[in-house]
Design an enzyme around this catalytic site. Sequence first.
Site, PDB file in Angstrom:
ATOM      1  N   LYS A 118     -20.191 -14.785  10.478  1.00  0.00           N
ATOM      2  CA  LYS A 118     -19.192 -15.674  10.905  1.00  0.00           C
ATOM      3  C   LYS A 118     -19.066 -15.565  12.477  1.00  0.00           C
ATOM      4  O   LYS A 118     -18.843 -16.500  13.072  1.00  0.00           O
ATOM      5  CB  LYS A 118     -17.882 -15.361  10.189  1.00  0.00           C
ATOM      6  CG  LYS A 118     -17.724 -16.009   9.069  1.00  0.00           C
ATOM      7  CD  LYS A 118     -16.200 -15.925   8.291  1.00  0.00           C
ATOM      8  CE  LYS A 118     -16.221 -16.512   6.894  1.00  0.00           C
ATOM      9  NZ  LYS A 118     -15.102 -16.558   6.142  1.00  0.00           N
ATOM     10  N   LYS A 199     -26.356 -20.941   0.556  1.00  0.00           N
ATOM     11  CA  LYS A 199     -25.375 -21.296  -0.478  1.00  0.00           C
ATOM     12  C   LYS A 199     -24.708 -22.584   0.323  1.00  0.00           C
ATOM     13  O   LYS A 199     -24.455 -22.985   1.356  1.00  0.00           O
ATOM     14  CB  LYS A 199     -24.508 -20.309  -0.455  1.00  0.00           C
ATOM     15  CG  LYS A 199     -23.591 -20.119   0.576  1.00  0.00           C
ATOM     16  CD  LYS A 199     -22.355 -18.805   0.583  1.00  0.00           C
ATOM     17  CE  LYS A 199     -21.782 -18.542   1.813  1.00  0.00           C
ATOM     18  NZ  LYS A 199     -20.607 -17.986   1.740  1.00  0.00           N
ATOM     19  N   LYS A 202     -18.346 -24.748   3.185  1.00  0.00           N
ATOM     20  CA  LYS A 202     -17.508 -25.700   4.167  1.00  0.00           C
ATOM     21  C   LYS A 202     -18.123 -25.661   5.782  1.00  0.00           C
ATOM     22  O   LYS A 202     -18.161 -26.677   6.512  1.00  0.00           O
ATOM     23  CB  LYS A 202     -16.268 -25.872   3.932  1.00  0.00           C
ATOM     24  CG  LYS A 202     -15.617 -24.350   4.386  1.00  0.00           C
ATOM     25  CD  LYS A 202     -14.357 -24.137   3.535  1.00  0.00           C
ATOM     26  CE  LYS A 202     -13.913 -22.651   3.285  1.00  0.00           C
ATOM     27  NZ  LYS A 202     -12.979 -22.257   2.339  1.00  0.00           N
TER      28      LYS A 202
HETATM   29  P1  TYM Z   1     -13.603 -18.749   0.413  1.00  0.00           P
HETATM   30  O1  TYM Z   1     -12.255 -19.767   0.723  1.00  0.00           O
HETATM   31  O2  TYM Z   1     -14.632 -18.824   1.301  1.00  0.00           O
HETATM   32  O3  TYM Z   1     -14.185 -19.339  -0.718  1.00  0.00           O
HETATM   33  C1  TYM Z   1     -13.216 -19.271  -2.183  1.00  0.00           C
HETATM   34  C2  TYM Z   1     -13.907 -18.949  -3.617  1.00  0.00           C
HETATM   35  O4  TYM Z   1     -15.076 -19.776  -3.530  1.00  0.00           O
HETATM   36  C3  TYM Z   1     -16.379 -19.018  -3.928  1.00  0.00           C
HETATM   37  N1  TYM Z   1     -17.345 -19.847  -3.194  1.00  0.00           N
HETATM   38  C4  TYM Z   1     -18.387 -19.919  -3.828  1.00  0.00           C
HETATM   39  N2  TYM Z   1     -18.987 -19.579  -5.392  1.00  0.00           N
HETATM   40  C5  TYM Z   1     -20.052 -19.968  -5.484  1.00  0.00           C
HETATM   41  N3  TYM Z   1     -21.087 -20.625  -4.788  1.00  0.00           N
HETATM   42  C6  TYM Z   1     -20.844 -21.051  -3.389  1.00  0.00           C
HETATM   43  N4  TYM Z   1     -21.597 -21.712  -2.623  1.00  0.00           N
HETATM   44  C7  TYM Z   1     -19.383 -20.626  -3.105  1.00  0.00           C
HETATM   45  N5  TYM Z   1     -18.762 -20.906  -1.787  1.00  0.00           N
HETATM   46  C8  TYM Z   1     -17.585 -20.211  -2.038  1.00  0.00           C
HETATM   47  C9  TYM Z   1     -15.871 -17.762  -3.068  1.00  0.00           C
HETATM   48  O5  TYM Z   1     -16.598 -16.713  -3.567  1.00  0.00           O
HETATM   49  C10 TYM Z   1     -14.429 -17.597  -3.230  1.00  0.00           C
HETATM   50  O6  TYM Z   1     -14.504 -16.996  -4.657  1.00  0.00           O
HETATM   51  N6  TYM Z   1     -12.466 -13.969   1.247  1.00  0.00           N
HETATM   52  C11 TYM Z   1     -12.221 -15.084   0.597  1.00  0.00           C
HETATM   53  C12 TYM Z   1     -10.810 -15.363   0.321  1.00  0.00           C
HETATM   54  C13 TYM Z   1      -9.858 -14.277   0.049  1.00  0.00           C
HETATM   55  C14 TYM Z   1      -9.900 -13.848  -1.283  1.00  0.00           C
HETATM   56  C15 TYM Z   1      -8.785 -12.788  -1.311  1.00  0.00           C
HETATM   57  C16 TYM Z   1     -10.546 -13.695  -2.452  1.00  0.00           C
HETATM   58  C17 TYM Z   1      -8.868 -13.982   0.580  1.00  0.00           C
HETATM   59  N7  TYM Z   1      -8.341 -12.855   0.051  1.00  0.00           N
HETATM   60  C18 TYM Z   1      -8.447 -11.937  -2.374  1.00  0.00           C
HETATM   61  C19 TYM Z   1     -10.149 -12.932  -3.555  1.00  0.00           C
HETATM   62  C20 TYM Z   1      -9.322 -12.083  -3.483  1.00  0.00           C
HETATM   63  C21 TYM Z   1     -13.056 -16.436   1.050  1.00  0.00           C
HETATM   64  O7  TYM Z   1     -13.120 -16.357   2.119  1.00  0.00           O
HETATM   65  O8  TYM Z   1     -13.145 -17.437   0.280  1.00  0.00           O
END
Ligand code: TYM
Length: 338
Positions: A118, A199, A202
């Site tokens: 990032k 992957k 967004k």
């Molecule tokens: P974020 O907002 O990027 O994504 C949300 C969830 O979607 C999953 N994900 C995917 N799974 C499979 N294939 C993909 N291409 C793909 N893209 C995204 C992510 O693994 C995630 O589960 N850091 C986290 C947000 C967060 C969080 C937390 C998660 C903050 N605090 C506590 C769990 C527990 C994030 O940026 O996810």
Amino acid sequence: MTTADSKPRVFSGIQPTSDSFHLGNYLGALRQWVALQETSDAFYCVVDQHAITVSHDPKVLHQRSRTSAAQLLALGVDPERSALFIQSQVPEHALLNWILGCETGFGEASRMTQFKDKSAKQERTTVGLFTYPVLQAADILLYQTDRVPVGEDQRQHLELSRDLAARFNNTYGRTFTVPEAYILKETATIKDLTEPEKKMSKSSSGPRGCLNLLDEPNQMRKKIKSAVTDSEAEVRYDAENKAGVSNLLVVYSALSGTAIDKLEDEYRGKGYGDFKSDLAELVAESLEPIARATREYLDDKAELDRLLTKGAEKARAVASRTLAKAYKKVGFYPPVAN
Ligand code: TYM
């Protein structure tokens, strides 16, 4: 923690950093959020505090937090059973973040690969982006979480949360449940439709590579039909040599409930055209109701705010108990009432 009625505790979060969640979010994580409500005591959070680790527009962020909550409800997060809330409404997250930051080694934080990815994309990298995984650990540990449904890209952050919980417990005595990642193997990483070695994301996927849940059905069909495959014509799962087709098979199987080998049998000798047309219909049909339900939730602003306030109150009741414990353990004075 196993709660009074002995259900495991589940926590997960998602960032409100786009106007729509995408198919990777849905299959990798959000479907599991909905399924786990059946057997768990669940807390689901729109993590707006994580979203300001990169530059943002305040109005857009506010609106996206609302759209995110509406999408989660539309997907089936049930506010009667699960606490659905916005992170900034529960100040304990930021407060525990400070304590955990003081338990995290600089080298340990420097090893987080998502920070490296990032920060490479930012003009200006902030301390907030660097310490983001610590805030994520605070999110999880505040709820004495047993399981965290996420996609594969969050595994390293989950490891850090586990390490911090175990370290804190070792130093100060048992305070936090050590959480486990809940990652479904089949859908752990949904790939970009045009660059299937990456992957779906967004931020880094191009407009045709990322299938948004709120896309128009015809747009969804187009994206599936123009997905990159290969020069063969055989619908066969081979993640290494046929990444595009394999990704489409994963999506097809996840949405239809049909095993991948059954799909291979079904499309033997048929080529990619039929396969993609059928998948395009399946995707559009499966996701279209989500967009409609999201619009309905967004139309009733007062009701959505009411649900989110209720969720935040439920979350705070648990989070404040854990924070009070942690404050006592490290030797702090308790916060005074307003
Ligand atoms: P974020 O907002 O990027 O994504 C949300 C969830 O979607 C999953 N994900 C995917 N799974 C499979 N294939 C993909 N291409 C793909 N893209 C995204 C992510 O693994 C995630 O589960 N850091 C986290 C947000 C967060 C969080 C937390 C998660 C903050 N605090 C506590 C769990 C527990 C994030 O940026 O996810």
